[in-house]
Write an enzyme that holds these catalytic residues in place. Sequence first.
Site, PDB file in Angstrom:
ATOM      1  N   THR A 188       3.761   4.354   2.620  1.00 54.85           N
ATOM      2  CA  THR A 188       4.806   5.212   2.566  1.00 54.85           C
ATOM      3  C   THR A 188       5.833   4.807   1.441  1.00 54.85           C
ATOM      4  O   THR A 188       5.776   3.849   0.847  1.00 54.85           O
ATOM      5  CB  THR A 188       5.507   4.774   3.889  1.00 54.85           C
ATOM      6  N   ASP A 189       6.652   5.804   1.047  1.00 53.14           N
ATOM      7  CA  ASP A 189       7.693   5.438  -0.118  1.00 53.14           C
ATOM      8  C   ASP A 189       8.849   4.479   0.368  1.00 53.14           C
ATOM      9  O   ASP A 189       9.403   3.821  -0.381  1.00 53.14           O
ATOM     10  CB  ASP A 189       8.548   6.652  -0.438  1.00 53.14           C
ATOM     11  N   GLU A 190       8.696   4.080   1.724  1.00 49.15           N
ATOM     12  CA  GLU A 190       9.952   3.272   1.846  1.00 49.15           C
ATOM     13  C   GLU A 190       9.550   1.813   1.477  1.00 49.15           C
ATOM     14  O   GLU A 190      10.489   0.949   1.627  1.00 49.15           O
ATOM     15  CB  GLU A 190       9.991   3.225   3.765  1.00 49.15           C
ATOM     16  N   TYR A 216      10.023  -1.920   9.622  1.00 51.93           N
ATOM     17  CA  TYR A 216       8.626  -1.091   9.433  1.00 51.93           C
ATOM     18  C   TYR A 216       8.350  -0.901   8.020  1.00 51.93           C
ATOM     19  O   TYR A 216       7.168  -1.151   7.702  1.00 51.93           O
ATOM     20  CB  TYR A 216       9.195   0.394   9.975  1.00 51.93           C
ATOM     21  N   LYS A 262       4.713  -2.215   6.484  1.00 55.76           N
ATOM     22  CA  LYS A 262       3.863  -1.502   5.447  1.00 55.76           C
ATOM     23  C   LYS A 262       3.755  -1.947   4.165  1.00 55.76           C
ATOM     24  O   LYS A 262       2.635  -2.086   3.480  1.00 55.76           O
ATOM     25  CB  LYS A 262       4.249   0.020   5.318  1.00 55.76           C
TER      26      LYS A 262
END
Length: 358
Positions: free
Chosen positions: A138-140, A164, A168
């Site tokens: 993810t970009d997060e 989260y 990741k």
Amino acid sequence: MKKVLITGGAGFIGSNFVRYLLEESGGSGVQIVNLDALTYAGSLENLKDLSADAERYTFVHGDICNRDLVRDLLHQHQIDTIVHFAAESHVDRSILSPEPFIQANVIGTFTLLEAARQYWLVEKALPIEEVRFHHVSTDEVYGTLNPDDPAFSETTPYAPNSPYAASKASSDHLARSYNHTYQLPITISNCSNNYGPRQFPEKLIPLIILNALSGKPLPVYGDGQQIRDWLYVTDHCEAIHKIITRGTPGETYNIGGNNQPANLTIVETVCDLLDKLQPQVEPHRNLIKFVTDRPGHDRRYAMNISKIQRELGWQPRYSLTDGLLATVEWILANPDWVAAIQKQREYKTWMDKNYEKR
Ligand code: NAD
Ligand code: DAU
């Protein structure tokens, strides 16, 4: 014949990817084993019509943290490609209850990496140039952007802000280290917000559509001016397919939609679409309700996708207008899917827990 283990293929993106791969490979060329624990987010409803394709598609109900099961699946099906989607994926849940995120996202990824290392590198079960582990992320992991910051690139330092995102980021680091240390052929993709058919309605867009259709409030966190980079899910599937077929082991690819409106604009656009497709006496915008913000809420994401454009010739096909229309139309055309989720006790519990006191 490629023999592909897809993890989390009963969830939103995974189930779209299973379909994409079966269609992309036409009548032959691929055998898929779909390993999914069927958590609240995974549903066989997402895969209903695929069981007839038993030659090319097998579903296995199980946990990626189960070492013996993963090892047996690799051997039994002589897996040469792993596409790893399985994860706990909802930021709000990670804030209220982080532990399952460490288990699924960190321990689960570690378990898969170890099984692949053992089967492909220690046992040398298959020619090394024919195997691939693709890790979907993810970009997060990159944190948050200020209004004038450049978009995230593959070299942006990691700065995850939610449990989260941190889980990741940990899994990305593990995957990267297995390539660097053991030369396990790994690719990683970091993608922005997906939307489209079969997305669990705890996420913004399907939640807004379903609440609006039932005349319920449409919860907008904080001032609604947070920015995400929206990508229609089949565009993400196509990007992953390009990476596993043409990407370079050891490389990371950013994927994004080049669509970056504020959350409030997304919600208003969905309302306007519903006014046309399902008109009510009052405009749907009247249901919008500003509620308490998410703790630690990232303000802005944007992806620089020039690497995947340049090296693999990928770019998003869907505009936000077309993608949102396709998403609303899919939900309207699939009342059984909606009913199955709304019947889930877990879904109701979550809606009460997250929104009751906001
Ligand atoms: P999802 O929550 O819809 O689906 C996750 C799936 O994984 C479910 O089917 C669930 O049953 C399964 N699962 C969870 N834990 C498992 C375990 N321990 N063993 C086996 N299966 C397990 O998620 P999604 O939105 O489809 O996201 C898929 C992947 O893509 C995730 O890794 C997520 O981090 C990543 N991602 C998502 C987005 C997005 O916008 N949704 C964007 C970028 C990256
Ligand atoms: O950026 C990629 C990520 O996108 C993925 O890695 C995650 O798995 C996926 O869940 C998604 O995370 P977000 O937190 O950005 O998605 P979500 O749909 O939960 O929220 C999108 C934006 O909308 C976010 O700024 C929070 C806001 N929001 C969300 C909900 C559920 C609201 O304003 N109201 C809501 O009720």
